[in-house]
Design a protein around this motif. Structure first.
Motif, PDB file in Angstrom:
ATOM      1  N   VAL A   1      -5.116   4.279  -1.352  1.00 56.37           N
ATOM      2  CA  VAL A   1      -4.577   3.375  -2.397  1.00 56.37           C
ATOM      3  C   VAL A   1      -4.243   2.048  -2.078  1.00 56.37           C
ATOM      4  O   VAL A   1      -3.817   1.414  -1.205  1.00 56.37           O
ATOM      5  CB  VAL A   1      -2.989   4.084  -2.708  1.00 56.37           C
TER       6      VAL A   1
ATOM      7  N   PRO B   1      -0.166   0.282  -9.412  1.00 55.72           N
ATOM      8  CA  PRO B   1      -0.400   1.743  -9.271  1.00 55.72           C
ATOM      9  C   PRO B   1      -0.758   2.497 -10.505  1.00 55.72           C
ATOM     10  O   PRO B   1      -1.283   3.590 -10.511  1.00 55.72           O
ATOM     11  CB  PRO B   1       1.077   1.960  -8.701  1.00 55.72           C
TER      12      PRO B   1
ATOM     13  N   VAL C   1       1.655   6.992  -6.569  1.00 54.25           N
ATOM     14  CA  VAL C   1       0.619   8.062  -7.014  1.00 54.25           C
ATOM     15  C   VAL C   1       0.791   9.336  -6.589  1.00 54.25           C
ATOM     16  O   VAL C   1       0.452  10.379  -7.288  1.00 54.25           O
ATOM     17  CB  VAL C   1      -0.732   7.381  -6.018  1.00 54.25           C
TER      18      VAL C   1
ATOM     19  N   ILE D   1      -7.814   9.595  -1.116  1.00 51.30           N
ATOM     20  CA  ILE D   1      -7.457   8.435  -1.737  1.00 51.30           C
ATOM     21  C   ILE D   1      -6.788   7.289  -0.838  1.00 51.30           C
ATOM     22  O   ILE D   1      -5.620   7.649  -0.399  1.00 51.30           O
ATOM     23  CB  ILE D   1      -6.686   8.607  -2.903  1.00 51.30           C
TER      24      ILE D   1
ATOM     25  N   SER E   1      -8.816   0.546  -4.250  1.00 53.13           N
ATOM     26  CA  SER E   1      -8.605   1.783  -4.099  1.00 53.13           C
ATOM     27  C   SER E   1      -9.877   2.776  -4.007  1.00 53.13           C
ATOM     28  O   SER E   1     -10.800   2.186  -4.590  1.00 53.13           O
ATOM     29  CB  SER E   1      -7.756   2.280  -5.221  1.00 53.13           C
TER      30      SER E   1
ATOM     31  N   HIS F   1       0.851  -1.108  -0.077  1.00 60.95           N
ATOM     32  CA  HIS F   1       0.019   0.060  -0.083  1.00 60.95           C
ATOM     33  C   HIS F   1       0.690   1.172  -0.221  1.00 60.95           C
ATOM     34  O   HIS F   1       0.541   2.237  -0.728  1.00 60.95           O
ATOM     35  CB  HIS F   1      -1.025   0.085   1.283  1.00 60.95           C
TER      36      HIS F   1
ATOM     37  N   VAL G   1      -4.276   2.889 -11.065  1.00 56.58           N
ATOM     38  CA  VAL G   1      -5.044   3.961 -10.230  1.00 56.58           C
ATOM     39  C   VAL G   1      -4.697   5.175 -10.408  1.00 56.58           C
ATOM     40  O   VAL G   1      -5.290   5.953 -10.644  1.00 56.58           O
ATOM     41  CB  VAL G   1      -4.240   3.527  -8.636  1.00 56.58           C
TER      42      VAL G   1
ATOM     43  N   ASN H   1       2.690   1.672  -3.467  1.00 58.02           N
ATOM     44  CA  ASN H   1       1.804   2.207  -4.225  1.00 58.02           C
ATOM     45  C   ASN H   1       1.206   3.654  -4.204  1.00 58.02           C
ATOM     46  O   ASN H   1       1.281   4.573  -5.112  1.00 58.02           O
ATOM     47  CB  ASN H   1       0.342   1.429  -4.267  1.00 58.02           C
ATOM     48  N   ALA H   2       1.127   4.182  -2.814  1.00 59.05           N
ATOM     49  CA  ALA H   2       0.762   5.365  -2.545  1.00 59.05           C
ATOM     50  C   ALA H   2       1.717   6.326  -2.908  1.00 59.05           C
ATOM     51  O   ALA H   2       1.427   7.611  -3.233  1.00 59.05           O
ATOM     52  CB  ALA H   2       0.290   5.405  -1.125  1.00 59.05           C
TER      53      ALA H   2
END
Length: 395
Positions: free
Chosen positions: A374, A379, A272, A372, A342, A265, A382, A268-269
């Protein structure tokens, strides 16, 4: 579980479980029962007299629920834990078990909408005073402490603004004034941040979020010093915010994969957040591990990764926020977070909608703020969905 060496948190999360029954099960069992039996009247008497640790009734204790609470306490480096039916039950009961009429609560202004409602609308009914202080103004919190201040409560990172509070500074302040130091660690989880390392007396979670991780069940947990958890237990045993054994079983199994999930997480965040920083449709982007975050140095000091939440401000206010939400194709619109999928939310029209415009402004809920959560999708997918929704704001 026994070992000659000190185990890593990930091993504790996987290997801590209820002692095996005579059936020699490998996976932890589910004790789905409302009550427990006794061989003799004397054994039953002793249990009710607190002369034994025998289970009596699942509102009091249940092996599956106890396993989950114990595991959280170990991960949070706390002496004890008690699990309840939801995150808000954890918040409310951490207040009500330890505060009384005439006491004063010092809390951070930036907090979850439900917690804000409890503090501002309900504590006063019990004669409990409160003062809210700004997250970024910790050096001036001491001026708000009164002779009757009993507890310091905060979230970090805060929901949904992602403000960060220096846990070490807050802990020293609480210790200096002999306050119960109560930290909501929901956004970070014990794998990214352990407030007890900075003096927290209580650490609470909405287990519904990252701990469950798949949007299945509700749950909450309070960990901390045994003398405080004993008081929480006594209050909850009689007031009844009971976590179901089934939910506890789901949650204790979920803890086995939490470290792996929250790491992904967080990865990925960050991807983003980095992508969105370049987007001209946004006033700003906030993520704890972005160097542009106002409290980036605090994040690096007390967190091992930034977590799974990214927030940003859309140009155009409330209507632009709603239009963005409607244009999303992949992300879910749901009032939860911490899911494998997400999720997008618009706090001004959802979690903080019951606050007045003035109240929202005071707690940092701006009109175009988007949160958001995530998930575990790739990713790039997203990012694409967020960017395609942003391009439609001018259409």
């Amino acid at each position: 579980m026994s070992s000659e060496r000190k185990l890593h948190p990930s091993t504790i999360a996987v290997r801590t479980q209820t002692p095996r029954t005579a059936q020699m099960e490998h996976s932890t069992p589910l004790f789905l029962t409302s009550s427990f039996t006794f061989e003799t009247a004397e054994a039953m008497r002793a249990a009710f007299a607190d002369e034994s640790d025998d289970n009596i009734y699942s509102r009091y204790s249940n092996p599956t629920v106890d396993e989950f609470a114990h595991k959280i306490a170990l991960l949070e480096k706390c002496e004890a834990g008690f699990a309840v039916a939801s995150g808000m039950a954890a918040v409310f009961n951490s207040f009500m078990a330890l505060l009384k009429t005439g006491d004063h609560l010092l809390c951070c202004r930036s907090m979850f909408g439900g917690t804000n409602t409890v503090v501002t609308k309900f504590l006063g009914r019990f004669g409990i005073e409160f003062t809210m202080v700004d997250a970024e103004d910790i050096d001036n919190w001491e001026a708000s402490i009164k002779p009757n201040t009993k507890m310091l409560y905060l979230e970090t990172p805060t929901n949904p603004q992602l403000e960060l509070i220096d846990l070490e500074k807050a802990g020293k302040l609480a210790k200096k004034h002999n306050l119960i130091y109560n930290v909501d660690n929901c956004f970070a989880t014990p794998f990214l941040q352990t407030p007890a390392d900075f003096g927290a007396d209580l650490v609470i979670h909405s287990a519904t979020k990252w701990i469950d991780g798949q949007g299945r069940v509700l749950g909450g947990v309070i960990a901390g010093k045994k003398e405080l958890i004993d008081q929480v237990y006594l209050f909850c045993r009689n007031s009844g915010p009971t976590l179901s054994a089934f939910n506890a079983w789901v949650l204790t199994k979920s803890l086995e994969t939490l470290e792996v999930r929250i790491s992904r997480h967080s990865e990925n965040a960050l991807k983003v957040a980095l992508a969105l920083e370049k987007n001209s449709q946004l006033e700003w982007v906030k993520y704890p591990f972005l160097p542009s975050h106002p409290q980036y140095e605090i994040a690096k000091k007390q967190m091992s990764a930034g977590g799974g939440i990214v927030c940003f401000e859309i140009k155009g206010g409330v209507e632009a926020g709603r239009k963005f939400m409607d244009a999303l194709q992949l992300l879910s619109l749901t009032p939860n977070l911490g899911d494998s999928r997400s999720i997008a939310s618009h706090p001004a029209s959802t979690t903080h909608s019951k606050l007045s415009d003035e109240e929202r402004s005071k707690v940092g809920i701006t009109p175009g703020l988007i949160r958001i959560s995530v998930g575990l999708e790739h990713p790039d997918d997203v990012i694409y969905d967020i960017e395609q929704a942003l391009t439609k704001l001018n259409q």
